[in-house]
Write a protein that holds these residues in place. Structure first.
Motif, PDB file in Angstrom:
ATOM      1  N   ALA A 162      -0.968   2.815 -10.107  1.00  0.00           N
ATOM      2  CA  ALA A 162      -0.428   4.179 -10.058  1.00  0.00           C
ATOM      3  C   ALA A 162       1.092   4.154 -10.152  1.00  0.00           C
ATOM      4  N   ARG A 163       1.741   3.270  -9.422  1.00  0.00           N
ATOM      5  CA  ARG A 163       3.207   3.203  -9.441  1.00  0.00           C
ATOM      6  C   ARG A 163       3.728   2.846 -10.837  1.00  0.00           C
ATOM      7  N   THR A 164       3.080   1.917 -11.498  1.00  0.00           N
ATOM      8  CA  THR A 164       3.496   1.533 -12.852  1.00  0.00           C
ATOM      9  C   THR A 164       3.355   2.707 -13.817  1.00  0.00           C
ATOM     10  N   ARG A 165       2.255   3.421 -13.707  1.00  0.00           N
ATOM     11  CA  ARG A 165       2.011   4.573 -14.583  1.00  0.00           C
ATOM     12  C   ARG A 165       3.045   5.674 -14.340  1.00  0.00           C
ATOM     13  N   TRP A 166       3.326   5.949 -13.084  1.00  0.00           N
ATOM     14  CA  TRP A 166       4.266   7.022 -12.769  1.00  0.00           C
ATOM     15  C   TRP A 166       5.693   6.671 -13.204  1.00  0.00           C
ATOM     16  N   ARG A 167       6.067   5.418 -13.071  1.00  0.00           N
ATOM     17  CA  ARG A 167       7.398   5.005 -13.520  1.00  0.00           C
ATOM     18  C   ARG A 167       7.533   5.197 -15.026  1.00  0.00           C
ATOM     19  N   LEU A 219       0.820  -1.218   0.000  1.00  0.00           N
ATOM     20  CA  LEU A 219       0.000   0.000   0.000  1.00  0.00           C
ATOM     21  C   LEU A 219       0.853   1.266   0.000  1.00  0.00           C
ATOM     22  N   HIS A 220       2.121   1.120  -0.400  1.00  0.00           N
ATOM     23  CA  HIS A 220       3.022   2.276  -0.439  1.00  0.00           C
ATOM     24  C   HIS A 220       3.117   2.821  -1.859  1.00  0.00           C
ATOM     25  N   PHE A 221       2.800   4.107  -2.032  1.00  0.00           N
ATOM     26  CA  PHE A 221       2.826   4.752  -3.344  1.00  0.00           C
ATOM     27  C   PHE A 221       4.231   5.181  -3.766  1.00  0.00           C
ATOM     28  N   GLY A 222       5.194   5.182  -2.848  1.00  0.00           N
ATOM     29  CA  GLY A 222       6.549   5.596  -3.187  1.00  0.00           C
ATOM     30  C   GLY A 222       6.757   7.089  -3.016  1.00  0.00           C
ATOM     31  N   ALA A 223       7.831   7.593  -3.629  1.00  0.00           N
ATOM     32  CA  ALA A 223       8.197   9.017  -3.527  1.00  0.00           C
ATOM     33  C   ALA A 223       7.692   9.763  -4.751  1.00  0.00           C
ATOM     34  N   SER A 224       6.404   9.696  -4.972  1.00  0.00           N
ATOM     35  CA  SER A 224       5.816  10.248  -6.204  1.00  0.00           C
ATOM     36  C   SER A 224       4.854  11.390  -5.931  1.00  0.00           C
TER      37      SER A 224
END
Length: 527
Positions: free
Chosen positions: A340-345, A245-250
């Motif tokens: 979301a993480r895949t899209r942002w990367r 459930l961690h979105f990262g540094a985005s």
């Protein structure tokens, strides 16, 4: 008195610092501050001779970030202090405990033309640090040093400057007395403010650099609450990618605002949510907002909500205590975070093509527990978003103030603090010019320090910004030397790998070398 011996005040200051736990001082001696050097060896303090006061400041910064101790620098009157003001500004922006002690002229009002004279150097330094004061007596110097050390422990850790007149440094003085006992503020009374977090259906936490020391409690709390999370760039590793459930540094991804809009409770822990965190005017939340911070100035601004003045670790431990027996039951799903993480990367890769795969290759090549210091360079801008840290406080960058030339000397300071543990620098071709001379310090000390030099042959980020602003790019290209030969001239090793695999091999070898290694990388590596 702990030491009744009378010495010149300049020597007593070093003895006092040693008694307060200071083992390393960075700086450059001069005729004005030479009395401060009288006591360094006698006090059994290691002195690191920088090649420029800016380098000394960045080394003190890097040392402080790596060790958790105070980074101390000795500089001379006038130009010495001016040269270290950029590192002081960076340390202020990033909450780094740096203590700069300088000499100053005995008087500047009635006499002109003195060596290193400034109209008001104390006031000049005050513009880039927490406070800047002059100690005209020994007792004033001791009181200011203890004030600085106490504030580093109890308040937000920001740089301080103390200047001492030359005559006072030369004058005999008795030793400083013992230090007072400090007591941290209590966390009693915060439970009522934090209680609404436990009943939120979509709690979303944002952890900043102020939460780095509370990583264990932060990760456990996210599991106990079933909460989603972001980190700022400075907070990377407070929560790791192992948490689904961690979105990262985005935070800076524009549509992260839509994520915040879906949260019914946002909790900001140890973060300013500043311009350099968000790169937009509003966080985007519509639900309740709770801010936990120890800095009164931060609590007084920002989004409206419940603002709790407390150390991050103490607040998170209190929340965990309150959450005992709590069953996680929130509406966040792993699929929405993963999507979301895949899209942002993919967005990051499209914005600065070719750097993401090189970041992945570098991440796979570095030893576990490597501490990284990066500079204002496109390589670092990409890495900050796509490189998931497995622990907090192991990637340091000149956030906020955003100075060039930080990485090389800061990594030297970090390597000194870590004494053989893996430490690495990442810097761009233009930024390397700013502090290249400090490479000599790394050679002199025999530091096994890989320095990744990313050379795109220009100020690439500025060129891109000019193009977006419909400005014909100019003044963004400067002639570069042969960086490998330059490094070798200092006595460092240097290598220019021609493939991703060779790049990884060079990195692995550099961590085992007898001194620093410049690893020259260009966009051709991924083309």
């Amino acid at each position: 008195m702990t030491d009744p011996q009378t010495r010149p005040l300049g020597a007593q200051i070093s003895h006092m610092l040693k008694a307060r736990g200071v083992d390393v001082i960075f700086g450059i001696p001069g005729v004005h501050n030479q009395e401060m050097y009288r006591g360094i060896e006698e006090a059994d303090i290691t002195h690191v001779l920088a090649r420029h006061e800016q380098g000394a400041g960045f080394m003190a910064d890097g040392y402080a970030r790596a060790s958790g101790k105070v980074g101390v620098a000795y500089v001379i009157t006038g130009p010495g202090l001016c040269n270290i003001m950029t590192p002081m500004g960076q340390a202020y922006s990033d909450s780094v405990p740096m203590l700069v002690i300088s000499s100053c002229l005995d008087e500047v009002a009635a006499t002109r033309g003195q060596l290193h004279q400034m109209r008001d150097q104390r006031a000049a330094a005050a513009t880039v640090c927490d406070w800047s004061e002059e100690a005209v007596t020994a007792q004033a110097a001791y009181a200011l040093i203890d004030r600085a050390l106490s504030e580093f422990e109890l308040d937000r850790r920001r740089p301080k400057h103390i200047q001492v007149p030359i005559a006072a440094l030369e004058a005999p003085a008795v030793a400083a007395g013992p230090r007072s006992t400090l007591t941290a503020p209590s966390t009693l009374g915060i439970a009522a403010s934090l209680a609404p977090i436990l009943t939120a259906r979509r709690p979303l936490f944002v952890f900043g650099g102020g939460a780095v020391s509370a990583s264990h409690d932060a990760q456990a709390l996210m599991q106990e609450l079933g909460a989603a999370s972001f980190t700022s760039y400075a907070g990377r590793g407070v929560v790791t990618a192992e948490d689904p459930l961690h979105f990262g540094a985005s935070l800076a991804r524009p549509d992260s605002a839509e994520v915040f809009a879906k949260a019914d409770m946002v909790v900001a822990v140890g973060t300013e949510l500043a311009e350099v965190d968000l790169w937009r005017d509003e966080l985007g939340h519509k639900g309740e907002f709770i801010r936990i911070d120890k800095d009164t100035e931060v609590l007084a601004g920002g989004p409206a909500g419940v603002h709790v003045q407390c150390d991050a670790g103490a607040a998170l431990r209190k929340l965990r205590e309150m959450a005992q027996g709590h069953t996680p039951d929130t509406d966040w799903t792993t699929s929405e975070i993963s999507t979301a993480r895949t899209r942002w990367r993919a967005e990051v890769d499209a914005e600065r093509p070719g750097i993401v795969p090189l970041c992945d290759a570098l991440r796979d090549a570095v030893p576990e527990g490597t501490m990284i210091y990066s500079d204002m360079t496109q390589f670092a801008y990409v890495a900050k978003e796509v490189w998931d840290m497995d622990r907090a406080g192991h990637w340091h960058h000149p956030y906020g103030f955003g100075t060039l030339g930080y990485a090389t000397p800061a990594a030297i300071g970090g390597a000194i603090a870590r004494q053989g543990k893996p430490t690495m620098a990442i810097i761009g071709d233009y930024g390397f010019h700013y502090t290249v001379q400090e490479l000599g310090v790394a050679v002199e000390l025999g530091l096994s320090l890989p320095i990744i030099l990313w050379d795109n042959g220009k100020l690439g980020e500025i060129e891109d910004s000019m193009v977006r602003a419909q400005i014909a790019p100019n003044a963004v290209v400067a002639g570069n030397p042969d960086f490998c030969k330059l490094a070798e001239a200092f006595g460092a090793q240097a290598v220019a790998p021609d493939s991703i695999e060779a790049f990884q091999d060079a990195v692995r070898d550099a961590f085992n070398a007898d001194g620093p290694t410049l690893i020259y990388a260009t966009p051709k590596l991924t083309s």
